[in-house]
Motif scaffolding. Structure first.
Motif, PDB file in Angstrom:
ATOM      1  N   LEU A 195     -15.576  60.866 -33.063  1.00  0.00           N
ATOM      2  CA  LEU A 195     -16.795  61.326 -33.979  1.00  0.00           C
ATOM      3  C   LEU A 195     -16.417  62.720 -34.632  1.00  0.00           C
ATOM      4  CD1 LEU A 195     -19.128  60.342 -35.559  1.00  0.00           C
ATOM      5  CD2 LEU A 195     -20.487  61.007 -33.184  1.00  0.00           C
ATOM      6  N   SER A 196     -16.079  63.751 -33.755  1.00  0.00           N
ATOM      7  CA  SER A 196     -15.876  65.059 -34.176  1.00  0.00           C
ATOM      8  C   SER A 196     -14.745  65.095 -35.269  1.00  0.00           C
ATOM      9  CB  SER A 196     -15.446  66.081 -33.280  1.00  0.00           C
ATOM     10  OG  SER A 196     -16.475  66.285 -32.179  1.00  0.00           O
ATOM     11  N   TYR A 197     -13.869  64.311 -35.043  1.00  0.00           N
ATOM     12  CA  TYR A 197     -12.633  64.263 -36.155  1.00  0.00           C
ATOM     13  C   TYR A 197     -12.935  63.661 -37.564  1.00  0.00           C
ATOM     14  CZ  TYR A 197      -7.826  63.232 -37.850  1.00  0.00           C
ATOM     15  OH  TYR A 197      -6.753  62.856 -38.505  1.00  0.00           O
ATOM     16  N   LEU A 198     -13.751  62.467 -37.246  1.00  0.00           N
ATOM     17  CA  LEU A 198     -14.390  61.976 -38.475  1.00  0.00           C
ATOM     18  C   LEU A 198     -15.445  62.739 -39.441  1.00  0.00           C
ATOM     19  CD1 LEU A 198     -14.745  58.235 -37.233  1.00  0.00           C
ATOM     20  CD2 LEU A 198     -12.925  59.149 -38.876  1.00  0.00           C
ATOM     21  N   ALA A 199     -16.304  63.541 -38.390  1.00  0.00           N
ATOM     22  CA  ALA A 199     -17.332  64.274 -39.048  1.00  0.00           C
ATOM     23  C   ALA A 199     -16.561  65.566 -39.827  1.00  0.00           C
ATOM     24  CB  ALA A 199     -18.092  65.036 -38.083  1.00  0.00           C
ATOM     25  N   PHE A 200     -15.372  65.999 -39.283  1.00  0.00           N
ATOM     26  CA  PHE A 200     -14.536  67.083 -39.814  1.00  0.00           C
ATOM     27  C   PHE A 200     -14.320  66.560 -41.091  1.00  0.00           C
ATOM     28  CE2 PHE A 200     -10.200  67.886 -40.817  1.00  0.00           C
ATOM     29  CZ  PHE A 200     -10.206  69.346 -41.190  1.00  0.00           C
ATOM     30  N   ILE A 201     -13.732  65.190 -41.440  1.00  0.00           N
ATOM     31  CA  ILE A 201     -12.993  64.403 -42.558  1.00  0.00           C
ATOM     32  C   ILE A 201     -14.353  64.537 -43.313  1.00  0.00           C
ATOM     33  CG2 ILE A 201     -12.011  62.657 -43.394  1.00  0.00           C
ATOM     34  CD1 ILE A 201     -10.586  62.246 -40.710  1.00  0.00           C
ATOM     35  N   ASP A 202     -15.513  64.011 -43.151  1.00  0.00           N
ATOM     36  CA  ASP A 202     -16.622  63.623 -43.611  1.00  0.00           C
ATOM     37  C   ASP A 202     -16.940  64.741 -44.386  1.00  0.00           C
ATOM     38  OD1 ASP A 202     -18.308  61.686 -44.871  1.00  0.00           O
ATOM     39  OD2 ASP A 202     -19.796  62.030 -43.239  1.00  0.00           O
ATOM     40  N   GLU A 242     -20.098  57.371 -37.428  1.00  0.00           N
ATOM     41  CA  GLU A 242     -20.714  56.700 -36.244  1.00  0.00           C
ATOM     42  C   GLU A 242     -20.004  55.478 -36.168  1.00  0.00           C
ATOM     43  OE1 GLU A 242     -22.340  57.136 -32.598  1.00  0.00           O
ATOM     44  OE2 GLU A 242     -22.594  58.739 -33.956  1.00  0.00           O
ATOM     45  N   GLU A 243     -20.310  54.480 -36.923  1.00  0.00           N
ATOM     46  CA  GLU A 243     -19.921  53.054 -36.525  1.00  0.00           C
ATOM     47  C   GLU A 243     -18.609  53.005 -36.739  1.00  0.00           C
ATOM     48  OE1 GLU A 243     -23.301  50.769 -39.384  1.00  0.00           O
ATOM     49  OE2 GLU A 243     -21.625  51.935 -40.257  1.00  0.00           O
ATOM     50  N   LEU A 244     -17.742  53.705 -37.206  1.00  0.00           N
ATOM     51  CA  LEU A 244     -16.258  53.810 -36.928  1.00  0.00           C
ATOM     52  C   LEU A 244     -15.825  54.360 -35.793  1.00  0.00           C
ATOM     53  CD1 LEU A 244     -13.641  53.029 -38.122  1.00  0.00           C
ATOM     54  CD2 LEU A 244     -13.484  55.239 -39.429  1.00  0.00           C
ATOM     55  N   ALA A 245     -16.443  55.498 -35.496  1.00  0.00           N
ATOM     56  CA  ALA A 245     -16.253  56.160 -34.238  1.00  0.00           C
ATOM     57  C   ALA A 245     -16.396  54.969 -33.147  1.00  0.00           C
ATOM     58  CB  ALA A 245     -16.846  57.281 -33.901  1.00  0.00           C
ATOM     59  N   ASP A 246     -17.554  54.383 -33.213  1.00  0.00           N
ATOM     60  CA  ASP A 246     -18.015  53.250 -32.087  1.00  0.00           C
ATOM     61  C   ASP A 246     -16.687  52.152 -32.000  1.00  0.00           C
ATOM     62  OD1 ASP A 246     -20.236  54.377 -31.677  1.00  0.00           O
ATOM     63  OD2 ASP A 246     -21.609  52.901 -32.886  1.00  0.00           O
TER      64      ASP A 246
END
Length: 133
Positions: free
Chosen positions: A18-25, A101-105
């Protein structure tokens, strides 16, 4: 809650993804730059899509080794983890079909449980016989 506060396990894996995806987002163009561009004074990675992914994979392998994994297994696992996460994130950046969040899940489920239990359909014979006993 930071990753250092989490014990090894499912929650830590989810937090890292989720941290990685949040960085990207936060700024998809920075991710695109890191993933697709190579500074002119630096050689392109011959083993990974980008120097950025090689850096993350090497760091992940170091973490796995410090957790007791063998050297060859930690490198293979880190490459699989980082390569898969990078591919999923790159598609997500260009084709948003869900939240971070959904992708991280979903990614956590597949990585934590393995491909058999992480989302693949179960064989028809198992579904048919469930609840009959």
């Amino acid at each position: 809650r930071g990753s250092r506060d989490l014990p090894p396990g499912h929650a830590l894996l989810h937090h890292q993804i989720l941290s990685y995806l949040a960085f990207i987002d936060e700024d998809p163009n920075v991710y695109r730059f890191l993933n697709r561009q190579v500074p002119p004074d630096r050689e392109r990675s011959v083993t990974h899509h980008s120097g950025f992914s090689r850096l993350i994979a090497d760091s992940t392998a170091d973490h796995l080794r410090s957790a007791g994994w063998g050297k060859r297994m930690s490198v293979a696992a880190a490459d699989l983890f980082v390569g898969g996460l990078e591919a999923a994130a790159s598609r997500w950046v260009e084709e948003r079909t869900c939240t971070a969040e959904e992708l991280a899940d979903r990614l956590t489920s597949v990585l934590w449980n393995g491909f058999i239990f992480g989302g693949m359909p179960r064989p028809a014979e198992q579904r048919v016989t469930e609840g009959i006993a």
